[in-house]
Scaffold this motif. Sequence first.
Motif, PDB file in Angstrom:
ATOM      1  N   ASN A 235       0.836  -1.196   0.509  1.00  0.00           N
ATOM      2  CA  ASN A 235       0.189   0.306   0.222  1.00  0.00           C
ATOM      3  C   ASN A 235       0.656   1.490   0.383  1.00  0.00           C
ATOM      4  O   ASN A 235       1.343   1.812   0.898  1.00  0.00           O
ATOM      5  N   TYR A 241      -6.394   4.219   2.883  1.00  0.00           N
ATOM      6  CA  TYR A 241      -6.529   2.475   4.105  1.00  0.00           C
ATOM      7  C   TYR A 241      -7.441   1.589   2.477  1.00  0.00           C
ATOM      8  O   TYR A 241      -8.306   1.550   2.217  1.00  0.00           O
ATOM      9  N   VAL A 269      -6.754  -5.416   6.216  1.00  0.00           N
ATOM     10  CA  VAL A 269      -6.383  -3.718   6.641  1.00  0.00           C
ATOM     11  C   VAL A 269      -4.823  -3.783   6.187  1.00  0.00           C
ATOM     12  O   VAL A 269      -4.142  -4.612   6.924  1.00  0.00           O
ATOM     13  N   ALA A 271      -3.072  -0.482   6.305  1.00  0.00           N
ATOM     14  CA  ALA A 271      -2.819   0.462   6.001  1.00  0.00           C
ATOM     15  C   ALA A 271      -1.471   0.783   5.152  1.00  0.00           C
ATOM     16  O   ALA A 271      -0.945   0.558   4.484  1.00  0.00           O
ATOM     17  N   ASP A 274       1.580  -0.472   4.654  1.00  0.00           N
ATOM     18  CA  ASP A 274       2.039  -1.967   5.112  1.00  0.00           C
ATOM     19  C   ASP A 274       1.522  -2.085   3.792  1.00  0.00           C
ATOM     20  O   ASP A 274       1.834  -2.064   2.588  1.00  0.00           O
ATOM     21  N   LEU A 296     -10.930   6.334   7.625  1.00  0.00           N
ATOM     22  CA  LEU A 296      -9.752   7.267   9.223  1.00  0.00           C
ATOM     23  C   LEU A 296     -10.193   7.436  10.125  1.00  0.00           C
ATOM     24  O   LEU A 296      -9.790   7.970  11.325  1.00  0.00           O
ATOM     25  N   ARG A 386      -7.196   7.521  13.531  1.00  0.00           N
ATOM     26  CA  ARG A 386      -6.229   5.947  13.509  1.00  0.00           C
ATOM     27  C   ARG A 386      -4.647   6.697  12.921  1.00  0.00           C
ATOM     28  O   ARG A 386      -4.909   7.809  11.966  1.00  0.00           O
ATOM     29  N   HIS A 387      -4.073   5.924  12.952  1.00  0.00           N
ATOM     30  CA  HIS A 387      -2.442   6.394  12.417  1.00  0.00           C
ATOM     31  C   HIS A 387      -1.448   4.628  12.085  1.00  0.00           C
ATOM     32  O   HIS A 387      -1.686   3.731  13.369  1.00  0.00           O
ATOM     33  N   PRO A 388      -0.936   4.693  11.256  1.00  0.00           N
ATOM     34  CA  PRO A 388      -0.130   3.751  10.808  1.00  0.00           C
ATOM     35  C   PRO A 388       0.937   4.254  12.011  1.00  0.00           C
ATOM     36  O   PRO A 388       1.639   4.806  10.342  1.00  0.00           O
ATOM     37  N   ASP A 416      -0.887   0.022  12.926  1.00  0.00           N
ATOM     38  CA  ASP A 416      -1.686   0.803  12.319  1.00  0.00           C
ATOM     39  C   ASP A 416      -2.822   0.806  14.129  1.00  0.00           C
ATOM     40  O   ASP A 416      -3.119   0.059  14.833  1.00  0.00           O
ATOM     41  N   CYS A 439       4.148   8.699  12.332  1.00  0.00           N
ATOM     42  CA  CYS A 439       2.585   8.421  11.518  1.00  0.00           C
ATOM     43  C   CYS A 439       3.546   8.476   9.543  1.00  0.00           C
ATOM     44  O   CYS A 439       2.959   9.140   9.048  1.00  0.00           O
TER      45      CYS A 439
END
Length: 456
Positions: A235, A241, A269, A271, A274, A296, A386-388, A416, A439
């Motif tokens: 990704n 996402y 999932v 992110a 990822d 998010l 959210r935060h990867p 994530d 992030c």
Amino acid sequence: MISRSGRAPFIGACALAAACATPAPPDAAAPVRSRSAAVLAGPVIADAVDLNPDATIVRYELTAERLPGGSVRYGYNGTSPGPTLRARVGDTVVVSFTNALDVATTVHWHGMHVPNAMDGVPMMQGDDEPMGLVPPGGAFEYRFVADHAGTFWYHPHFDTDRQVDLGSYGAFIVEDPTEPVVDELVLVLDVDGEHHAESPAHGRGALLQDWRVNGEALPTFTVDAGSTVRARFINASSVGYAVIDAPNARLIATDQGLLPAPEPIDGLVLAPSDRAEVELRFGSTGSVVTTQTFSLNGGETALPPEDLVRFVVAGTGELPPVTAWPEHDGTPTPDPGYADAVWALQGSDRTGDWRINGARFPDTEPMVARLGDAVILEVRNVSPTRHPFHLHGMAFELLSRDGIPPARQTIEDTIDIGIHERVRLRVFADNPGVWMAHCHILPHAEDGMMSTVRVE
């Protein structure tokens, strides 16, 4: 030997995980695999040409450049995604990089454990004349050893949000010759129209659709009936996402290599940044890989799934048996209960002000570790998105989410973190230097959600 904290030190990721057992030396006669022989047609990303005849050294030439056309798009060697680079575990990698852009840039080897000076993060290398920052028309030679197998990728780490958004990325595959040889396909995901001048307004940046795979909207691949394909998903989106579903599929690996054992896929999932390796099996009928629209600010939405990749089967054949991937003990490391550092991820996409412990990079407080220690980092997401969370140069093991240990050992370089979620990580401080931690929603990082881990 005892660490300064009085705890036995950690000597490296592989000291704990049987998954990291030292592989057998590569067979010099065994070629690095190229694209899948089972894939007969479709937008397959070309492999870069290895210019060194030595069986233990791979050398590539990589040029960052603006792609032709009316809109501004970047790429490498004339394409976006750039060519796939390949090596085997233990190979010395040499990349002769040229910057043909009209702006400065670097190359960061995402997920790989390279020496600090090779990480492509100029702000980590000095202040006056940042080491590794390649000016327009300049060149730089990256050199490191590919020390572990997995699906990785490369991208700039200077003006990162803009340059990645414009298409500067490509795959880097490190192969372990002891693993089964299975036909494979690299699938790099991005979102069309994602490019932005400002941080997204509340929720809007999360509801991205119009995915591109290997640069195309809903690409179709033709595969042999009765075949198995090792699909390597990356990704490369800055914000979006993907939530992967596919028939006859098993998850076999994530960021840092093979899982303890393959797992079924049910809304996987991915992110931003990822990676996942997925075993796809084909009988006499085709299939579609889909993604669920994801926010998010709350996760999966009620919008219908979007088709991501189509597979058409050529010929007839039975569904092949699953591959016997190497398995190992997947018992998670017990959570020791203390934390060497606690980071709170703060901010709002209404303001574009993103912080760690109340500070914006470069004013964030670094986490300091002695080389060889196991460092416990607790990361608390107190923001409404959210935060990867990504760490350069090293890996970490997930100890718990909101106090609950994982079902199996989970070793990653990106994790994530959900809204108001607390994760505890065991950082393998086995690579000296000052390393970025941030992030990987790139507007969040550019707007301050970054810090450093200093390994001395």
